[in-house]
Design a protein around this motif. Structure first.
Motif, PDB file in Angstrom:
ATOM      1  N   LEU A 206       0.784  -1.408  -0.333  1.00 26.95           N
ATOM      2  CA  LEU A 206      -0.050   0.135  -0.106  1.00 26.95           C
ATOM      3  C   LEU A 206       0.960   1.293  -0.532  1.00 26.95           C
ATOM      4  N   VAL A 207       2.191   1.295   0.331  1.00 28.50           N
ATOM      5  CA  VAL A 207       2.675   2.288   0.619  1.00 28.50           C
ATOM      6  C   VAL A 207       4.458   2.535  -0.619  1.00 28.50           C
ATOM      7  N   LEU A 208       4.539   1.709  -0.832  1.00 31.63           N
ATOM      8  CA  LEU A 208       4.916   1.667  -1.662  1.00 31.63           C
ATOM      9  C   LEU A 208       4.761   1.846  -3.669  1.00 31.63           C
ATOM     10  N   PRO A 209       5.949   2.323  -4.587  1.00 35.33           N
ATOM     11  CA  PRO A 209       5.396   2.218  -5.322  1.00 35.33           C
ATOM     12  C   PRO A 209       5.480   0.801  -5.656  1.00 35.33           C
ATOM     13  N   ALA A 210       5.027   0.801  -7.236  1.00 28.45           N
ATOM     14  CA  ALA A 210       5.025  -0.170  -8.011  1.00 28.45           C
ATOM     15  C   ALA A 210       6.134  -1.297  -8.747  1.00 28.45           C
ATOM     16  N   ILE A 233      -1.186   6.501 -15.959  1.00 25.99           N
ATOM     17  CA  ILE A 233      -1.594   6.531 -14.390  1.00 25.99           C
ATOM     18  C   ILE A 233      -0.239   6.027 -14.090  1.00 25.99           C
ATOM     19  N   ALA A 236       1.344   9.889 -13.310  1.00 24.41           N
ATOM     20  CA  ALA A 236       0.466   9.834 -12.096  1.00 24.41           C
ATOM     21  C   ALA A 236       0.704   9.859 -11.136  1.00 24.41           C
ATOM     22  N   GLN A 237       0.962   8.150 -11.097  1.00 25.08           N
ATOM     23  CA  GLN A 237       1.511   7.334  -9.395  1.00 25.08           C
ATOM     24  C   GLN A 237       2.954   8.123  -9.026  1.00 25.08           C
ATOM     25  N   LEU A 240       2.453  11.746  -8.172  1.00 28.53           N
ATOM     26  CA  LEU A 240       1.400  11.578  -6.478  1.00 28.53           C
ATOM     27  C   LEU A 240       2.479  10.954  -5.463  1.00 28.53           C
ATOM     28  N   TYR A 241       3.214  10.219  -5.558  1.00 26.84           N
ATOM     29  CA  TYR A 241       4.224   9.405  -4.803  1.00 26.84           C
ATOM     30  C   TYR A 241       5.555  10.503  -4.505  1.00 26.84           C
ATOM     31  N   ILE A 243       5.161  14.060  -4.951  1.00 21.46           N
ATOM     32  CA  ILE A 243       4.435  14.445  -3.894  1.00 21.46           C
ATOM     33  C   ILE A 243       4.645  14.702  -2.322  1.00 21.46           C
ATOM     34  N   LEU A 244       4.265  13.306  -2.260  1.00 17.61           N
ATOM     35  CA  LEU A 244       4.222  12.637  -0.495  1.00 17.61           C
ATOM     36  C   LEU A 244       5.376  12.548  -0.348  1.00 17.61           C
ATOM     37  N   GLY A 246       8.110  14.773  -1.356  1.00 14.56           N
ATOM     38  CA  GLY A 246       8.410  16.398  -0.615  1.00 14.56           C
ATOM     39  C   GLY A 246       8.006  16.642  -0.210  1.00 14.56           C
ATOM     40  N   ALA A 247       6.834  16.254   0.212  1.00 12.11           N
ATOM     41  CA  ALA A 247       5.960  16.877   1.078  1.00 12.11           C
ATOM     42  C   ALA A 247       6.911  16.232   2.990  1.00 12.11           C
ATOM     43  N   ALA A 248       7.106  14.592   2.878  1.00 10.98           N
ATOM     44  CA  ALA A 248       7.991  14.569   3.907  1.00 10.98           C
ATOM     45  C   ALA A 248       8.716  14.914   4.402  1.00 10.98           C
TER      46      ALA A 248
ATOM     47  N   VAL B  16       2.036  22.344   4.683  1.00 10.02           N
ATOM     48  CA  VAL B  16       2.900  21.034   4.714  1.00 10.02           C
ATOM     49  C   VAL B  16       2.584  19.771   5.578  1.00 10.02           C
ATOM     50  N   MET B  19      -0.945  18.706   3.074  1.00  8.29           N
ATOM     51  CA  MET B  19       0.136  18.114   1.135  1.00  8.29           C
ATOM     52  C   MET B  19       0.231  16.758   2.028  1.00  8.29           C
ATOM     53  N   LEU B  20       1.523  16.596   3.196  1.00  6.28           N
ATOM     54  CA  LEU B  20       1.908  15.298   3.579  1.00  6.28           C
ATOM     55  C   LEU B  20       0.679  14.558   3.831  1.00  6.28           C
ATOM     56  N   THR B  23      -1.666  13.599   0.749  1.00  6.63           N
ATOM     57  CA  THR B  23      -0.758  12.622  -0.324  1.00  6.63           C
ATOM     58  C   THR B  23      -0.644  11.384   0.153  1.00  6.63           C
ATOM     59  N   PHE B  24      -0.269  10.977   1.581  1.00  9.08           N
ATOM     60  CA  PHE B  24      -0.712   9.312   1.829  1.00  9.08           C
ATOM     61  C   PHE B  24      -1.672   8.970   1.986  1.00  9.08           C
ATOM     62  N   GLN B  27      -2.133   8.181  -1.887  1.00 13.93           N
ATOM     63  CA  GLN B  27      -1.465   6.566  -1.953  1.00 13.93           C
ATOM     64  C   GLN B  27      -1.970   5.883  -2.056  1.00 13.93           C
ATOM     65  N   LEU B  28      -2.360   5.594  -0.372  1.00 11.89           N
ATOM     66  CA  LEU B  28      -2.879   4.389   0.067  1.00 11.89           C
ATOM     67  C   LEU B  28      -4.280   3.675  -0.431  1.00 11.89           C
ATOM     68  N   TRP B  30      -4.954   4.804  -3.410  1.00 12.66           N
ATOM     69  CA  TRP B  30      -4.312   4.569  -5.506  1.00 12.66           C
ATOM     70  C   TRP B  30      -4.257   2.793  -5.489  1.00 12.66           C
ATOM     71  N   GLN B  31      -3.103   2.972  -4.391  1.00 10.58           N
ATOM     72  CA  GLN B  31      -2.525   1.063  -4.349  1.00 10.58           C
ATOM     73  C   GLN B  31      -3.640   0.231  -3.750  1.00 10.58           C
ATOM     74  N   ALA B  32      -4.336   0.889  -2.589  1.00 13.97           N
ATOM     75  CA  ALA B  32      -5.300  -0.521  -2.067  1.00 13.97           C
ATOM     76  C   ALA B  32      -6.304  -0.891  -3.564  1.00 13.97           C
TER      77      ALA B  32
END
Lengths: 258, 242
Positions: A206-210, A233, A236-237, A240-241, A243-244, A246-248, B16, B19-20, B23-24, B27-28, B30-32
């Motif tokens: 769920l957390v990692l890109p494939a 797609i 886009a993924q 998204l990742y 940006i995630l 970058g935010a972290a 920040v 956004m965090l 996006t998190f 992501q969850l 999306w992957q689900a």
């Protein structure tokens, strides 16, 4: 004013890559990989072109990730050591803008590396397929650039950051296979330990890109890249990742006392 | 970094945070929403040529041969799926085993796999292919590989019930593998006996005893007893008929 600062930092990040001759280094690696692929093609008795393309694409992909990640890590470490970061932040510059500028600069580096890596593929494989492969590599590299920046900002030391980046990359490339193995174990699939491991793997997915679905050599070999809509797609993924991450990075950097 | 080096969470701009978290969350979700990976069996590809593999081995062909053996051995257990041996393409499997033996002619592992794994499938055609492979490889180095042909001999006799094939293998061991122990070199005698070819078995056994190839007193005694039993059986056979 803020946008100008971000662009300046990005520009200097690209300039740094030029000054340390990163492009030449990567071109040299490409030349070596092309030579090795040609050698493999000469050795193969059958399907020689297929083997050559597969070897070259897989090698170049790994080399691109390695060179880019190491460049991001060493660039920031150099800035830490030279106290350039403290100097920059003593000006009227927001921390978030610094991270954004650096990220944009590294994305530029990633794009140039992806472009260089795609050139030999265009010669060997159909250009449209090679372009799709190159775009996918660019997406993969932007994620790796963002991840490397996040790691070095968090760990501040090269060794733990590089280890994390390497582990992350290996895991994302193999996670699907690990999930499949975990879903159908040969023995003991009712054991609690297996259940916990399986949940853990599903959680990681769920957390990692494939990455195993990105930049596949098979696209070039068999000229069967995914549809452009599918590529969009994945792009886009990747966005998204990125940006995630970058935010972290900003989150972590804002908490740091310099 | 210690806790004192960190600024409070309130120092982080709201944007920040937003956004965090956003996006998190995306992501969850999306992957689900991605489909679960589906296991699919991959066909065994043909191996590279031994010459190419030697180049790839970088001067360590024995090490590469070991790795290739393990790869082949684990091929039936692909991620998420287990393929019965009988569903493997045996021609490909034999290509792999041959290449591995060419890389490392001293290894016994591929022949072990051929005899103990791949020849154990309940499919006579595949069993025969594997026995034929073992026989071919035996002919290349009989003194090193006789034991696998002996095993193939037993498989031919007891599983395939093909005494002629078993006899052919046993004879080759006796003729071509002087380093094989006596029991292996004597197998063809007992197969002949089982086939009712008692006269031939007697001649061979008598020749073996007279030739002085057997030194062990116990073994000579056992074979003498066996020879006598054959003679008795032969003598009693016409009587019973009358």
């Amino acid at each position: 004013m803020r946008g100008h600062q971000i662009v300046t930092i990005a520009r200097y990040t690209l300039l740094e890559a030029t000054r340390i001759r990163l492009w030449w280094l990567f071109a040299l690696i490409l030349a070596i990989a092309c030579g090795a692929a040609w050698f493999v093609q000469q050795v193969a008795i059958t399907e020689s072109t297929r083997i050559q393309i597969a070897f070259l694409a897989a090698t170049v992909r790994l080399a691109a990730v390695f060179v880019l990640s190491l460049h991001v890590l060493t660039s920031i470490v150099r800035e830490f050591n030279d106290k350039g970061l403290e100097l920059m932040l003593s000006f009227d510059l927001r921390r978030g803008d610094y991270v954004l500028g650096r990220l944009l600069g590294f994305f530029g580096v990633a794009l140039v590396i992806a472009l260089l890596a795609t050139l030999p593929q265009c010669v060997l494989a159909p250009p449209v397929t090679a372009l799709q492969w190159g775009l996918s590599l660019a997406c993969e590299l932007t994620i790796m650039a963002a991840l490397s920046l996040f790691c070095i900002m968090t760990f501040t030391q090269l060794m733990p950051a590089a280890s994390f980046v390497l582990g992350f990359y290996l895991l994302t490339r193999t996670l699907t296979a690990i999930r499949l193995i975990g879903a159908e174990p040969t023995t003991g699939n009712d054991a609690l330990s297996h259940q916990i491991m399986s949940w853990g793997m599903e959680g990681l997915a769920l957390v990692l890109p494939a990455f195993d679905r990105y930049t596949q050599s098979a696209w070039l070999i068999d000229n069967n890249a995914a549809e452009w809509s599918v590529s969009a797609i994945w792009a886009a993924q990747a966005l998204l990742y990125t940006i995630l991450l970058g935010a972290a990075t900003m989150f972590d950097f804002h908490r740091r006392n310099l | 970094m210690s806790a004192r080096d960190e600024r409070p969470l309130s120092a982080i701009p709201r944007g920040v945070w937003l956004m965090l978290v956003a996006t998190f969350g995306i992501q969850l979700v999306w992957q689900a929403l991605q489909p679960k990976p589906v296991a699919s069996a991959t066909a065994l590809d043909a191996p590279l040529s031994p010459a190419a593999l030697r180049v790839m081995a970088g001067g360590e062909p024995a090490a590469l041969a070991g790795l290739l053996t393990l790869y082949l051995q684990a091929f039936d257990n692909q991620p998420g799926i287990s393929i019965p041996f009988r569903h493997l393409d045996y021609r490909r499997v034999i290509q792999w085993l041959t290449v591995i033996l060419e890389l490392d002619p001293r290894t016994q592992y591929p022949l072990f796999n051929a005899a103990q794994l791949y020849a154990q499938v309940p499919d006579p055609a595949r069993e025969r292919m594997m026995l034929d492979f073992i026989h071919t490889e035996f002919l290349r180095n009989p003194n090193l590989r006789w034991r696998w042909l002996a095993h193939a001999c037993l498989v031919a006799k007891h599983r395939l019930h093909d005494n002629a094939l078993a006899l052919k293998y046993a004879r080759d061991i006796a003729l071509l593998a002087p380093a094989a122990p006596d029991w292996a070199k004597q197998m063809h005698i007992f197969i002949l006996e089982d086939m009712g070819e008692i006269e031939s078995a007697k001649i061979l056994l008598g020749g073996l005893l007279a030739g002085g190839q057997i030194q062990d007193a116990h073994e000579i005694h056992f074979l003498m007893e066996r020879l006598k039993a054959m003679e008795n059986a032969e003598n009693s056979a016409p009587t019973s008929k009358n």
